[in-house]
Design a protein around this motif. Structure first.
Motif, PDB file in Angstrom:
ATOM      1  N   HIS A 169      41.415 -84.680  41.485  1.00 39.33           N
ATOM      2  CA  HIS A 169      40.084 -84.809  42.068  1.00 39.33           C
ATOM      3  C   HIS A 169      40.053 -84.830  43.599  1.00 39.33           C
ATOM      4  O   HIS A 169      39.231 -84.154  44.199  1.00 39.33           O
ATOM      5  CB  HIS A 169      39.404 -86.064  41.504  1.00 39.33           C
ATOM      6  CG  HIS A 169      37.933 -86.165  41.754  1.00 39.33           C
ATOM      7  ND1 HIS A 169      37.062 -85.125  41.544  1.00 39.33           N
ATOM      8  CD2 HIS A 169      37.172 -87.205  42.194  1.00 39.33           C
ATOM      9  CE1 HIS A 169      35.829 -85.516  41.844  1.00 39.33           C
ATOM     10  NE2 HIS A 169      35.863 -86.767  42.244  1.00 39.33           N
ATOM     11  N   HIS A 223      42.477 -83.850  45.630  1.00 39.58           N
ATOM     12  CA  HIS A 223      43.318 -82.785  46.197  1.00 39.58           C
ATOM     13  C   HIS A 223      44.272 -83.332  47.256  1.00 39.58           C
ATOM     14  O   HIS A 223      44.667 -82.614  48.169  1.00 39.58           O
ATOM     15  CB  HIS A 223      42.470 -81.653  46.809  1.00 39.58           C
ATOM     16  CG  HIS A 223      41.618 -80.922  45.821  1.00 39.58           C
ATOM     17  ND1 HIS A 223      41.417 -79.556  45.867  1.00 39.58           N
ATOM     18  CD2 HIS A 223      40.893 -81.363  44.754  1.00 39.58           C
ATOM     19  CE1 HIS A 223      40.608 -79.197  44.879  1.00 39.58           C
ATOM     20  NE2 HIS A 223      40.270 -80.285  44.199  1.00 39.58           N
ATOM     21  N   HIS A 242      40.709 -75.016  39.939  1.00 42.30           N
ATOM     22  CA  HIS A 242      39.472 -74.364  40.425  1.00 42.30           C
ATOM     23  C   HIS A 242      39.558 -72.853  40.233  1.00 42.30           C
ATOM     24  O   HIS A 242      39.293 -72.086  41.170  1.00 42.30           O
ATOM     25  CB  HIS A 242      39.196 -74.739  41.885  1.00 42.30           C
ATOM     26  CG  HIS A 242      38.798 -76.173  42.053  1.00 42.30           C
ATOM     27  ND1 HIS A 242      37.486 -76.579  42.070  1.00 42.30           N
ATOM     28  CD2 HIS A 242      39.543 -77.300  42.181  1.00 42.30           C
ATOM     29  CE1 HIS A 242      37.437 -77.905  42.213  1.00 42.30           C
ATOM     30  NE2 HIS A 242      38.671 -78.365  42.281  1.00 42.30           N
ATOM     31  N   HIS A 272      41.002 -87.500  35.381  1.00 42.17           N
ATOM     32  CA  HIS A 272      40.680 -86.712  36.575  1.00 42.17           C
ATOM     33  C   HIS A 272      40.339 -87.600  37.780  1.00 42.17           C
ATOM     34  O   HIS A 272      40.692 -87.279  38.907  1.00 42.17           O
ATOM     35  CB  HIS A 272      39.514 -85.773  36.285  1.00 42.17           C
ATOM     36  CG  HIS A 272      39.185 -84.865  37.436  1.00 42.17           C
ATOM     37  ND1 HIS A 272      40.081 -83.917  37.895  1.00 42.17           N
ATOM     38  CD2 HIS A 272      38.092 -84.793  38.251  1.00 42.17           C
ATOM     39  CE1 HIS A 272      39.540 -83.284  38.926  1.00 42.17           C
ATOM     40  NE2 HIS A 272      38.344 -83.788  39.174  1.00 42.17           N
ATOM     41  N   ASP A 329      43.101 -79.590  39.409  1.00 40.51           N
ATOM     42  CA  ASP A 329      42.282 -78.973  40.453  1.00 40.51           C
ATOM     43  C   ASP A 329      42.693 -77.526  40.713  1.00 40.51           C
ATOM     44  O   ASP A 329      42.916 -77.117  41.845  1.00 40.51           O
ATOM     45  CB  ASP A 329      42.337 -79.828  41.727  1.00 40.51           C
ATOM     46  CG  ASP A 329      41.783 -81.219  41.461  1.00 40.51           C
ATOM     47  OD1 ASP A 329      40.548 -81.347  41.422  1.00 40.51           O
ATOM     48  OD2 ASP A 329      42.581 -82.151  41.227  1.00 40.51           O
ATOM     49  N   ASP A 375      39.261 -80.177  36.614  1.00 47.31           N
ATOM     50  CA  ASP A 375      38.858 -79.150  37.573  1.00 47.31           C
ATOM     51  C   ASP A 375      39.685 -77.887  37.338  1.00 47.31           C
ATOM     52  O   ASP A 375      40.246 -77.297  38.265  1.00 47.31           O
ATOM     53  CB  ASP A 375      38.954 -79.635  39.028  1.00 47.31           C
ATOM     54  CG  ASP A 375      37.783 -80.539  39.418  1.00 47.31           C
ATOM     55  OD1 ASP A 375      36.909 -80.797  38.560  1.00 47.31           O
ATOM     56  OD2 ASP A 375      37.745 -80.989  40.582  1.00 47.31           O
TER      57      ASP A 375
HETATM   58 FE   LIG Z   1      38.989 -80.540  42.390  1.00 50.10          FE
END
Ligand SMILES: [Fe+2]
Ligand SMILES: [Fe+2]
Length: 410
Positions: free
Chosen positions: A329, A331, A106, A288, A104, A153
């Motif tokens: 996923h 967080h 991002h 994930h 994650d 992610d």
């Molecule tokens: Fe995420």
């Protein structure tokens, strides 16, 4: 030192965030200003604090026992702060290997919160998502990881420029790495915005960027693209064997969906897990998506529906009773069991509490340790993001220390 001379000093959220057998990570939201003395038994560490966030790693602790941390701030004129914690008892046998996971990332994200209203002010040249990932990679390497597994992610929108950020970050880290995609990586990127970037890569990109471009032709990266320095197989499931453990990487995404799948990869994962079991080797599965506890999503984002998850974990446990599954996923940080398999969710480096996970492989077990990304600028940002969802995020995401840092014995 004058009594009361430092009466303006503060101490907020002094937190023993991570423990290992001999180490602990202590973080604080605000401490000082002034010199702080951290003591555990006869050992002391002095830190100059500026009244803002910070972190300290302590080493050389005795494994498997309770310790008292005492913190005194020069001239504070108040009783010392005290915290208690227990170091982990290492699993039997020698340590064989260390690796780490992050998820994650991002990359490219500049905002956080349900309405994306939280952002850095003033806007820095490089967003926190990139800085947090770079720092996590630096820290996990210093911690001793010889491999990093990135559990999806990676990008925020699957855009070319975000893959370029990723390629540059992993190249700079010089660590072998493996990736599985997340839902944010497996959806249509904004092709209008990415076209110019792709052209620029073709003219200026380094070898990894060029390789990625050729490999994906600009579409979102999938596990079968084989972004791997270890082994390439045209399959949504891959594995690599490290000393004492088989790591299986599984693409749990469904194109354009937040919801994940374990049905599509179950047989492949279990075949590889069973082969490892035949050789007496435990298996570590990285994907994930997490198994949802209820058929109806009661928090965001949705993972894998429980019936599918039940089928997957029952089969995995049958294939190899020494199995561990870890997801991203959500967080958030959690640990639980499904059909006898230990399952963890590990948070993101870029939002509260801002973490990566280290794994220590022993002959007789595996340790997970979740650590906060510990530079002051990232701590300041991740501490700020705890206020998301009217402050609920700060209570929801960290999990307990026992859920983050623990040993399993095979
Ligand atoms: Fe995420
Ligand atoms: Fe996700």
């Amino acid at each position: 030192m004058t009594h009361g001379a430092n009466a303006s000093a503060v101490a907020t959220k002094l937190w023993i965030f991570a423990v290992e057998d001999q180490r602990a990570q202590i973080t604080w939201r605000r401490l000082g200003p002034g010199r702080a003395r951290f003591s555990i038994g006869p050992a002391t560490w002095e830190v100059t604090c500026n009244g803002g966030p910070g972190a300290l790693e302590v080493d050389g602790l005795e494994p498997g026992r309770r310790h008292e941390l005492v913190v005194e701030i020069d001239g504070w004129g108040r009783p010392p702060l005290r915290r208690w914690f227990r170091t982990l008892d290492p699993p039997p046998g020698p340590e064989l290997f260390r690796f780490a996971t992050i998820s994650d990332l991002h990359l490219g994200a500049t905002r956080f919160g349900y309405f994306h209203t939280m952002r850095e002010r003033p806007e820095p040249p490089e967003p926190h998502s990139i800085r947090a990932t770079r720092q996590a990679l630096t820290e996990l390497r210093a911690w001793g990881a010889e491999l990093v597994v990135i559990k999806g992610d990676i990008t925020n929108d699957g855009r070319a420029e975000e893959w370029e950020f990723f390629a540059n970050l992993v190249a700079a880290s010089q660590l072998p790495y493996e990736v599985v995609p997340g839902n944010h990586d497996n959806r249509s990127p904004d092709r209008t915005r990415s076209a110019a970037q792709r052209l620029r890569w073709a003219l200026t990109g380094g070898p990894i960027v060029q390789w990625l471009t050729d490999r994906t032709e600009g579409r979102p990266l999938r596990a079968q693209d084989g972004l791997s320095l270890v082994g390439i197989e045209p399959s949504p499931v891959r594995h690599l064997d490290i000393p004492g453990l088989r790591i299986v990487l599984a693409d749990t995404t469904r194109e354009g969906r937040h919801l994940g799948t374990l049905d599509s990869i179950r047989d492949e994962v279990c075949t590889r897990a069973a082969k490892a079991a035949g050789a007496g080797t435990p298996v570590f599965v990285a994907g994930h998506h997490y198994p949802m506890p209820l058929p109806i999503p009661h928090f965001w984002p949705p993972g894998v529906p429980p019936r599918q998850a039940q089928r997957f974990f029952a089969a995995l446990h049958d294939a190899n009773p020494a199995a561990f599954y870890t997801a991203g996923h959500t967080h958030r940080n959690r640990r639980y069991e499904r059909c006898g398999v230990v399952v963890t969710e590990v948070g993101s480096p870029k939002d509260y509490p801002g973490v990566w996970a280290g794994y220590v492989v022993y002959e007789g077990g595996l340790r997970q340790v979740v650590r906060r990304v510990a530079t002051t600028d990232i701590l300041a940002w991740t501490d700020y993001t705890r206020l998301a969802a009217l402050g609920a995020w700060g209570l929801w995401s960290p999990g307990t220390r026992q859920q983050r840092c623990f040993d399993v014995r095979w």
